[in-house]
Design a protein around this motif. Structure first.
Motif, PDB file in Angstrom:
ATOM      1  N   GLY A  19       0.881  -1.090   0.070  1.00 40.36           N
ATOM      2  CA  GLY A  19       0.097   0.101  -0.091  1.00 40.36           C
ATOM      3  C   GLY A  19       0.873   1.179   0.064  1.00 40.36           C
ATOM      4  O   GLY A  19       0.492   2.284  -0.747  1.00 40.36           O
ATOM      5  N   ILE A  20       1.895   1.241   0.668  1.00 44.89           N
ATOM      6  CA  ILE A  20       2.677   2.540   0.852  1.00 44.89           C
ATOM      7  C   ILE A  20       3.609   2.312  -0.613  1.00 44.89           C
ATOM      8  O   ILE A  20       3.708   3.849  -0.969  1.00 44.89           O
ATOM      9  CB  ILE A  20       3.797   2.354   2.022  1.00 44.89           C
ATOM     10  N   ALA A  21       3.868   1.336  -0.927  1.00 46.88           N
ATOM     11  CA  ALA A  21       4.660   1.488  -2.408  1.00 46.88           C
ATOM     12  C   ALA A  21       3.572   2.170  -3.429  1.00 46.88           C
ATOM     13  O   ALA A  21       3.990   2.943  -4.331  1.00 46.88           O
ATOM     14  CB  ALA A  21       5.228   0.169  -2.852  1.00 46.88           C
ATOM     15  N   ALA A  22       2.539   1.693  -3.329  1.00 52.11           N
ATOM     16  CA  ALA A  22       1.489   1.823  -4.584  1.00 52.11           C
ATOM     17  C   ALA A  22       1.318   3.632  -4.128  1.00 52.11           C
ATOM     18  O   ALA A  22       1.202   4.135  -5.144  1.00 52.11           O
ATOM     19  CB  ALA A  22       0.325   1.012  -4.366  1.00 52.11           C
ATOM     20  N   PHE A  23       1.234   3.976  -3.014  1.00 50.04           N
ATOM     21  CA  PHE A  23       0.773   5.389  -2.828  1.00 50.04           C
ATOM     22  C   PHE A  23       1.901   6.128  -3.205  1.00 50.04           C
ATOM     23  O   PHE A  23       1.903   7.078  -4.011  1.00 50.04           O
ATOM     24  CB  PHE A  23       0.536   5.467  -1.444  1.00 50.04           C
ATOM     25  N   LEU A  24       3.155   5.679  -2.951  1.00 56.76           N
ATOM     26  CA  LEU A  24       4.332   6.562  -3.591  1.00 56.76           C
ATOM     27  C   LEU A  24       4.428   6.584  -4.975  1.00 56.76           C
ATOM     28  O   LEU A  24       4.912   7.675  -5.636  1.00 56.76           O
ATOM     29  CB  LEU A  24       5.688   6.002  -2.848  1.00 56.76           C
ATOM     30  N   VAL A  25       4.085   5.703  -5.545  1.00 55.48           N
ATOM     31  CA  VAL A  25       4.256   5.396  -7.100  1.00 55.48           C
ATOM     32  C   VAL A  25       3.245   6.232  -7.836  1.00 55.48           C
ATOM     33  O   VAL A  25       3.587   6.789  -8.809  1.00 55.48           O
ATOM     34  CB  VAL A  25       4.248   3.879  -7.606  1.00 55.48           C
ATOM     35  N   PHE A  26       1.940   6.265  -7.302  1.00 57.71           N
ATOM     36  CA  PHE A  26       0.822   6.918  -7.827  1.00 57.71           C
ATOM     37  C   PHE A  26       0.557   8.169  -7.353  1.00 57.71           C
ATOM     38  O   PHE A  26      -0.389   8.731  -7.953  1.00 57.71           O
ATOM     39  CB  PHE A  26      -0.385   5.917  -7.780  1.00 57.71           C
TER      40      PHE A  26
END
Length: 175
Positions: A167-174
């Motif tokens: 979730g954190i990685a997705a947030f940072l990417v998007f």
């Protein structure tokens, strides 16, 4: 704290059985909600007697018996009771004395906790002729030597962390 000076006696070691939650002469580990989700190697520990009964410092002035504060173990590290001074009897005495002591202590998340309880038991029994067990050493050795009780134990340990990290990685990417 009492030193264990009894001669080695014959004591029957219980049967290892994950389905019955019996982990004779083991240090057991279970995830701590929220904390383990962020830092997967930090969790709640207990120590089992030779019969497999788990004792854990579960909160202020309370050492539970066969009812771990955060659920049944997901990992265990089986130790050799014959490496305790006095053998299996010395092992059980160390667990009992540490548990009795921790029934008189206030719980402190950072410096007098479940890891400290298990470390005291190992120190009292002079496990591997050592009295230098502490929570950092215990945490490190558990990471190296512990085994998961099942695939479910592995998933209970790692899925929350992977969801959170994803979730954190997705947030940072998007974002």
């Amino acid at each position: 704290m009492e030193n264990i000076e009894s001669p080695q006696e014959t004591l029957v070691i219980g049967r290892f059985d994950t389905s019955e939650h019996r982990y004779p002469c083991c240090i057991v580990w279970t995830p701590l909600p929220l904390i383990t989700w962020f830092i997967p190697f930090i969790g709640h520990v207990g120590i089992a007697t030779c019969s497999g009964v788990i004792r854990d410092f579960a909160g202020p002035y309370f050492v539970s018996e066969d009812n771990m504060a955060f659920g049944w173990p997901t990992k265990y590290w089986q130790l050799d009771p014959y490496k305790a001074h006095g053998g299996p009897t010395g092992w059980d005495k160390g667990v009992a004395l540490a548990s009795d002591e921790y029934k008189t202590r206030m719980h402190n998340l950072f410096c007098d906790n479940c890891h400290s309880h298990v470390s005291m038991a190992l120190n009292l029994m002079h496990y591997e002729n050592s009295t230098s067990w502490n929570m950092v050493k215990l945490c490190f050795l558990l990471m190296l030597h512990s085994k998961y009780v099942s695939i479910g134990g592995f998933l209970k340990t790692w899925v929350p962390f992977l969801i959170l990290a994803g979730g954190i990685a997705a947030f940072l990417v998007f974002v």
